[in-house]
Design a protein around this motif. Sequence first.
Motif, PDB file in Angstrom:
ATOM      1  N   VAL A 133       0.853  -1.193   0.000  1.00  0.00           N
ATOM      2  CA  VAL A 133       0.000   0.000   0.000  1.00  0.00           C
ATOM      3  C   VAL A 133       0.885   1.239   0.000  1.00  0.00           C
ATOM      4  CG1 VAL A 133      -1.740   1.297   1.289  1.00  0.00           C
ATOM      5  CG2 VAL A 133      -1.851  -1.204   1.199  1.00  0.00           C
ATOM      6  N   PRO A 134       0.670   2.157  -0.949  1.00  0.00           N
ATOM      7  CA  PRO A 134       1.485   3.380  -0.982  1.00  0.00           C
ATOM      8  C   PRO A 134       1.308   4.216   0.287  1.00  0.00           C
ATOM      9  CG  PRO A 134       0.135   3.180  -2.968  1.00  0.00           C
ATOM     10  CD  PRO A 134      -0.316   2.123  -2.020  1.00  0.00           C
ATOM     11  N   ARG A 135       2.363   4.877   0.684  1.00  0.00           N
ATOM     12  CA  ARG A 135       2.285   5.729   1.863  1.00  0.00           C
ATOM     13  C   ARG A 135       1.391   6.886   1.573  1.00  0.00           C
ATOM     14  NH1 ARG A 135       6.100   4.635   5.881  1.00  0.00           N
ATOM     15  NH2 ARG A 135       7.573   3.077   5.199  1.00  0.00           N
TER      16      ARG A 135
END
Length: 69
Positions: free
Chosen positions: A67-69
């Motif tokens: 999951v992208p930050r």
Amino acid sequence: MQAVIERTLEAGVPFGWVTADGAYGDNGPLRCFLEGRQIGYVLAISRAHQISTRAGKVRADVVAARVPR
């Protein structure tokens, strides 16, 4: 936990959602019960919990790491 929720519903106690730790989050039948009765929920899951994706089943910690930050 499901029995407690059922008794709460039968008693007419108003509530909007359910939350629980990983001991209950990995309980598939509990999630199905809540979804079947349209009860909102937030349940923690273990890092080794298998999540179904388009690519097949993947561990929760692997999905979370992507999951992208």
